[in-house]
Scaffold this motif. Structure first.
Motif, PDB file in Angstrom:
ATOM      1  N   HIS A  27     -42.141 -15.524  -1.076  1.00 18.12           N
ATOM      2  CA  HIS A  27     -42.809 -16.595  -1.813  1.00 18.12           C
ATOM      3  C   HIS A  27     -44.213 -16.812  -1.261  1.00 18.12           C
ATOM      4  CE1 HIS A  27     -39.190 -17.638  -3.979  1.00 18.12           C
ATOM      5  NE2 HIS A  27     -38.524 -17.661  -2.845  1.00 18.12           N
ATOM      6  N   ALA A  28     -44.829 -15.737  -0.790  1.00 18.07           N
ATOM      7  CA  ALA A  28     -46.141 -15.837  -0.142  1.00 18.07           C
ATOM      8  C   ALA A  28     -47.190 -16.464  -1.044  1.00 18.07           C
ATOM      9  CB  ALA A  28     -46.594 -14.451   0.328  1.00 18.07           C
ATOM     10  N   GLU A  29     -47.162 -16.113  -2.315  1.00 12.79           N
ATOM     11  CA  GLU A  29     -48.176 -16.655  -3.229  1.00 12.79           C
ATOM     12  C   GLU A  29     -48.069 -18.171  -3.339  1.00 12.79           C
ATOM     13  OE1 GLU A  29     -44.449 -16.147  -5.271  1.00 12.79           O
ATOM     14  OE2 GLU A  29     -45.598 -14.617  -4.228  1.00 12.79           O
ATOM     15  N   LYS A  30     -46.879 -18.718  -3.143  1.00 14.34           N
ATOM     16  CA  LYS A  30     -46.686 -20.165  -3.246  1.00 14.34           C
ATOM     17  C   LYS A  30     -47.068 -20.889  -1.960  1.00 14.34           C
ATOM     18  CE  LYS A  30     -42.956 -19.707  -6.583  1.00 14.34           C
ATOM     19  NZ  LYS A  30     -41.503 -19.775  -6.785  1.00 14.34           N
ATOM     20  N   VAL A  31     -46.816 -20.268  -0.817  1.00 13.27           N
ATOM     21  CA  VAL A  31     -47.047 -20.956   0.456  1.00 13.27           C
ATOM     22  C   VAL A  31     -48.420 -20.691   1.062  1.00 13.27           C
ATOM     23  CG1 VAL A  31     -44.594 -21.093   1.020  1.00 13.27           C
ATOM     24  CG2 VAL A  31     -45.934 -19.144   1.835  1.00 13.27           C
ATOM     25  N   LEU A  32     -49.116 -19.672   0.581  1.00 11.95           N
ATOM     26  CA  LEU A  32     -50.406 -19.318   1.179  1.00 11.95           C
ATOM     27  C   LEU A  32     -51.391 -20.477   1.131  1.00 11.95           C
ATOM     28  CD1 LEU A  32     -52.220 -17.230   2.520  1.00 11.95           C
ATOM     29  CD2 LEU A  32     -52.807 -16.378   0.255  1.00 11.95           C
ATOM     30  N   SER A  33     -51.600 -21.038  -0.046  1.00  6.46           N
ATOM     31  CA  SER A  33     -52.589 -22.110  -0.170  1.00  6.46           C
ATOM     32  C   SER A  33     -52.001 -23.473   0.175  1.00  6.46           C
ATOM     33  CB  SER A  33     -53.184 -22.136  -1.577  1.00  6.46           C
ATOM     34  OG  SER A  33     -52.179 -22.430  -2.523  1.00  6.46           O
TER      35      SER A  33
ATOM     36  N   CYS B 207     -49.779 -22.253   4.682  1.00  9.07           N
ATOM     37  CA  CYS B 207     -50.584 -21.428   5.594  1.00  9.07           C
ATOM     38  C   CYS B 207     -51.953 -22.052   5.822  1.00  9.07           C
ATOM     39  CB  CYS B 207     -50.745 -20.016   5.047  1.00  9.07           C
ATOM     40  SG  CYS B 207     -49.189 -19.174   4.688  1.00  9.07           S
ATOM     41  N   LYS B 208     -52.553 -22.498   4.751  1.00 14.10           N
ATOM     42  CA  LYS B 208     -53.890 -23.093   4.833  1.00 14.10           C
ATOM     43  C   LYS B 208     -53.889 -24.302   5.763  1.00 14.10           C
ATOM     44  CE  LYS B 208     -57.407 -25.294   1.995  1.00 14.10           C
ATOM     45  NZ  LYS B 208     -57.728 -25.839   0.686  1.00 14.10           N
ATOM     46  N   GLN B 209     -52.912 -25.180   5.602  1.00 15.96           N
ATOM     47  CA  GLN B 209     -52.864 -26.382   6.412  1.00 15.96           C
ATOM     48  C   GLN B 209     -52.623 -26.063   7.886  1.00 15.96           C
ATOM     49  OE1 GLN B 209     -51.842 -26.106   3.387  1.00 15.96           O
ATOM     50  NE2 GLN B 209     -52.184 -27.975   2.261  1.00 15.96           N
ATOM     51  N   ALA B 210     -51.719 -25.134   8.166  1.00 12.32           N
ATOM     52  CA  ALA B 210     -51.423 -24.785   9.562  1.00 12.32           C
ATOM     53  C   ALA B 210     -52.679 -24.288  10.263  1.00 12.32           C
ATOM     54  CB  ALA B 210     -50.320 -23.728   9.620  1.00 12.32           C
TER      55      ALA B 210
END
Length: 120
Positions: free
Chosen positions: A35-41, A44-47
């Motif tokens: 589900h990378a496309e969903k969690v990337l922005s 991941c961005k926030q971390a």
């Protein structure tokens, strides 16, 4: 589901400060579970924004980037991990192999590799 829960928590308490580690977990496990496309922005961005020098978080974002086709970004993130001496040589060597594969236009993230990462 996890993204929905994070959003609901933020709605319930707009002042809620979610720690970078939680964002990273969302990023990493979301990516591992394809589900990378969903969690990337979202995760991941926030971390990375909260802790830009944390190479663990860059590693997670690198995975998401690789899985979404951002090869240059993935290589940059994995290289930061490789350059960090705090990590075991075995883990750093894995990232070096991923970088080489990505540079050749190959996708090193087979189902088997993702399963290994799930247990890492």
């Amino acid at each position: 589901e996890a993204i929905t829960l994070f959003k609901e928590a933020q709605k319930l308490d707009p002042n809620l400060e979610i720690e970078a580690q939680s964002w990273n977990s969302l990023c990493r496990f979301g990516s591992i579970n394809r589900h990378a496309e969903k969690v990337l922005s979202f995760g991941c961005k926030q971390a990375v924004e909260l802790t830009p020098d944390n190479t663990n978080y860059l590693d997670s974002r690198g995975l998401a980037r690789a899985l979404t086709g951002n090869t240059p970004g993935a290589i940059t993130d994995f290289q930061a991990f490789v350059n960090d001496p705090q990590f075991d040589e075995e883990y750093r060597n894995k990232r070096k192999q991923w970088i080489k594969a990505l540079e050749k236009g190959e996708n090193p993230f087979t189902d088997e590799v993702l399963e290994e990462l799930r247990n890492e």
